[in-house]
Design a protein around this motif. Structure first.
Motif, PDB file in Angstrom:
ATOM      1  N   LEU A  41      -6.238  19.517   2.306  1.00  0.00           N
ATOM      2  CA  LEU A  41      -7.456  18.803   1.923  1.00  0.00           C
ATOM      3  C   LEU A  41      -7.567  18.669   0.404  1.00  0.00           C
ATOM      4  O   LEU A  41      -7.987  17.626  -0.103  1.00  0.00           O
ATOM      5  CB  LEU A  41      -8.681  19.501   2.496  1.00  0.00           C
ATOM      6  N   ILE A  42      -7.182  19.702  -0.328  1.00  0.00           N
ATOM      7  CA  ILE A  42      -7.193  19.623  -1.792  1.00  0.00           C
ATOM      8  C   ILE A  42      -6.195  18.581  -2.271  1.00  0.00           C
ATOM      9  O   ILE A  42      -6.489  17.777  -3.166  1.00  0.00           O
ATOM     10  CB  ILE A  42      -6.902  21.011  -2.410  1.00  0.00           C
ATOM     11  N   LEU A  43      -5.000  18.570  -1.666  1.00  0.00           N
ATOM     12  CA  LEU A  43      -3.989  17.586  -2.045  1.00  0.00           C
ATOM     13  C   LEU A  43      -4.448  16.164  -1.727  1.00  0.00           C
ATOM     14  O   LEU A  43      -4.310  15.266  -2.558  1.00  0.00           O
ATOM     15  CB  LEU A  43      -2.665  17.879  -1.327  1.00  0.00           C
ATOM     16  N   SER A  44      -5.008  15.956  -0.552  1.00  0.00           N
ATOM     17  CA  SER A  44      -5.462  14.607  -0.199  1.00  0.00           C
ATOM     18  C   SER A  44      -6.638  14.172  -1.086  1.00  0.00           C
ATOM     19  O   SER A  44      -6.731  13.001  -1.455  1.00  0.00           O
ATOM     20  CB  SER A  44      -5.829  14.521   1.275  1.00  0.00           C
ATOM     21  N   PHE A  67      -9.636  -1.774   0.392  1.00  0.00           N
ATOM     22  CA  PHE A  67      -9.521  -0.444  -0.200  1.00  0.00           C
ATOM     23  C   PHE A  67      -9.790   0.669   0.805  1.00  0.00           C
ATOM     24  O   PHE A  67      -8.964   1.573   0.946  1.00  0.00           O
ATOM     25  CB  PHE A  67     -10.450  -0.316  -1.412  1.00  0.00           C
ATOM     26  N   PRO A  68     -10.902   0.640   1.558  1.00  0.00           N
ATOM     27  CA  PRO A  68     -11.101   1.697   2.553  1.00  0.00           C
ATOM     28  C   PRO A  68     -10.022   1.717   3.632  1.00  0.00           C
ATOM     29  O   PRO A  68      -9.615   2.780   4.085  1.00  0.00           O
ATOM     30  CB  PRO A  68     -12.467   1.395   3.163  1.00  0.00           C
ATOM     31  N   LEU A  69      -9.553   0.544   4.038  1.00  0.00           N
ATOM     32  CA  LEU A  69      -8.498   0.506   5.043  1.00  0.00           C
ATOM     33  C   LEU A  69      -7.199   1.117   4.529  1.00  0.00           C
ATOM     34  O   LEU A  69      -6.539   1.891   5.230  1.00  0.00           O
ATOM     35  CB  LEU A  69      -8.252  -0.929   5.514  1.00  0.00           C
ATOM     36  N   LEU A  70      -6.839   0.779   3.313  1.00  0.00           N
ATOM     37  CA  LEU A  70      -5.619   1.354   2.738  1.00  0.00           C
ATOM     38  C   LEU A  70      -5.743   2.861   2.552  1.00  0.00           C
ATOM     39  O   LEU A  70      -4.784   3.609   2.804  1.00  0.00           O
ATOM     40  CB  LEU A  70      -5.286   0.679   1.403  1.00  0.00           C
ATOM     41  N   MET A  71      -6.901   3.317   2.137  1.00  0.00           N
ATOM     42  CA  MET A  71      -7.096   4.754   1.953  1.00  0.00           C
ATOM     43  C   MET A  71      -7.060   5.474   3.298  1.00  0.00           C
ATOM     44  O   MET A  71      -6.519   6.567   3.412  1.00  0.00           O
ATOM     45  CB  MET A  71      -8.416   5.030   1.234  1.00  0.00           C
ATOM     46  N   LEU A  74      -3.396   5.650   4.384  1.00  0.00           N
ATOM     47  CA  LEU A  74      -2.709   6.677   3.600  1.00  0.00           C
ATOM     48  C   LEU A  74      -3.080   8.071   4.092  1.00  0.00           C
ATOM     49  O   LEU A  74      -2.204   8.931   4.275  1.00  0.00           O
ATOM     50  CB  LEU A  74      -3.058   6.537   2.118  1.00  0.00           C
ATOM     51  N   TRP A  75      -4.359   8.304   4.341  1.00  0.00           N
ATOM     52  CA  TRP A  75      -4.778   9.624   4.806  1.00  0.00           C
ATOM     53  C   TRP A  75      -4.219   9.909   6.195  1.00  0.00           C
ATOM     54  O   TRP A  75      -3.805  11.034   6.479  1.00  0.00           O
ATOM     55  CB  TRP A  75      -6.299   9.746   4.828  1.00  0.00           C
ATOM     56  N   ALA A  76      -4.181   8.926   7.064  1.00  0.00           N
ATOM     57  CA  ALA A  76      -3.647   9.117   8.414  1.00  0.00           C
ATOM     58  C   ALA A  76      -2.167   9.465   8.361  1.00  0.00           C
ATOM     59  O   ALA A  76      -1.702  10.366   9.076  1.00  0.00           O
ATOM     60  CB  ALA A  76      -3.867   7.863   9.253  1.00  0.00           C
ATOM     61  N   ILE A  77      -1.417   8.800   7.505  1.00  0.00           N
ATOM     62  CA  ILE A  77       0.008   9.127   7.357  1.00  0.00           C
ATOM     63  C   ILE A  77       0.180  10.531   6.805  1.00  0.00           C
ATOM     64  O   ILE A  77       1.014  11.304   7.289  1.00  0.00           O
ATOM     65  CB  ILE A  77       0.707   8.074   6.470  1.00  0.00           C
ATOM     66  N   MET A  78      -0.616  10.879   5.793  1.00  0.00           N
ATOM     67  CA  MET A  78      -0.535  12.233   5.231  1.00  0.00           C
ATOM     68  C   MET A  78      -0.896  13.279   6.281  1.00  0.00           C
ATOM     69  O   MET A  78      -0.251  14.326   6.374  1.00  0.00           O
ATOM     70  CB  MET A  78      -1.462  12.361   4.016  1.00  0.00           C
ATOM     71  N   PHE A  79      -1.899  13.002   7.091  1.00  0.00           N
ATOM     72  CA  PHE A  79      -2.317  13.954   8.118  1.00  0.00           C
ATOM     73  C   PHE A  79      -1.232  14.134   9.176  1.00  0.00           C
ATOM     74  O   PHE A  79      -0.952  15.255   9.606  1.00  0.00           O
ATOM     75  CB  PHE A  79      -3.627  13.495   8.765  1.00  0.00           C
TER      76      PHE A  79
END
Length: 98
Positions: A41-44, A67-71, A74-79
């Motif tokens: 969570l800190i990294l994201s 912007f919200p869609l891209l973010m 990105l968060w979904a891929i990181m998760f």
């Protein structure tokens, strides 16, 4: 100034992840899961903040949704990387005997 703060947050998260990786044998599975989740969570937070302060504001309302869609993507891929690659490295068989 804000970019520098987010870079520092990213470095702190990476250092915490490295420390946790090398000391993982001395902790319980539940602690490893909680601490690695907080590190994620800190990294994201740092990555999203750095990206948000690096982008320009949208010119029209049509670009406002990108912007919200891209973010989110990105968060979904990181998760997914966190759940399927990072957690199994820290806690093999993490779903068993929690």
């Amino acid at each position: 100034m804000s970019r520098k703060i987010f870079r520092i947050v990213i470095v702190i998260a990476i250092v915490l992840g490295i420390i946790l990786f090398f000391t993982k044998e001395s902790f319980s599975k539940s602690f490893l899961l909680i601490f690695s989740s907080l590190t994620f969570l800190i990294l994201s937070f740092g990555i999203h903040g750095l990206i948000a302060h690096s982008l320009r504001p949208p010119n029209n309302k049509g670009e406002l949704i990108t912007f919200p869609l891209l973010m989110w993507v990105l968060w979904a891929i990181m998760f997914l990387l966190f759940v399927f690659l990072i957690i199994p490295i820290y806690c093999p068989d993490f779903l068993l005997n929690i």
